[in-house]
Design an enzyme around this catalytic site. Sequence first.
Site, short mmCIF file in Angstrom:
data_model
loop_
_atom_site.label_atom_id
_atom_site.label_comp_id
_atom_site.label_asym_id
_atom_site.label_seq_id
_atom_site.Cartn_x
_atom_site.Cartn_y
_atom_site.Cartn_z
CG ASP A 108 47.40 41.08 48.56
OD1 ASP A 108 46.32 40.64 49.03
OD2 ASP A 108 48.51 40.60 48.84
CE LYS A 156 50.07 27.44 35.41
NZ LYS A 156 50.23 28.81 34.86
#
Length: 239
Positions: A108, A156
């Site tokens: 993934d 972030k």
Amino acid sequence: MKAVVLVGGFGKRLYPITAEIPKCLVEVSGKPLIYWIIHYLRFHGVKEIILCTHYKHELIRNWLGDGSRFGVNIEYSYEKEPLGTGGALLNARKLLENEDWFYCMNGDILTTIDLKRLNVLANKGVVGVIATVPLRTAYGIIVFGKDNSIERFIEKPVLWEYWMNAGIYLLSNEIFDYLKPKCMLEYEVFTQLEGTGKLKALQFPMSSWLSIETYKDVLKAEKETFYKAYARERVEIPY
């Protein structure tokens, strides 16, 4: 050198999409995730690929076949029941018996990590080399000043003092000595090797890296372009 790609998971955080298809067939920029991963591996000279499958195995095999249309050879290691990342690897042992070293990665991941750089740490006595990337928090942080005052907000940020397992490994055949029929590489196998000098890590501070966990990650990936450079030909999607 062969590469093992772990694609047996249920992809529960991508429900309801993964109620119909396995996670590695979820489309990112119009192509299944596994399409980008195969081209990433081929770009780095890997043309022998083993897929460790379980959930909706038949859909994966029907779409990829033997891999010839991608210019690679694909073999399958099917798990009748979930075995964990380490158990899945052990289940594929017969397909890796002639390999002194092999790559292994989660199914993934989209990245620009240079696989061949891991080879520099593949020395005698080393069982595995883990690719690492700097940790990027999913949240904004606050920098405090005196008396609980807020000096600034950072949205972030990359936390350069912490390095994260990127889910990409170079493994020696000796890794099979540490595997059980049901186990996790990350939590049960690698932790056995910490402090022994047999497990190494290589930092990739400037590499792009994205793990597709939720649909939000799919949307984020579709705004990126870094992983598209690995794929050259067009392949029609049959579903």
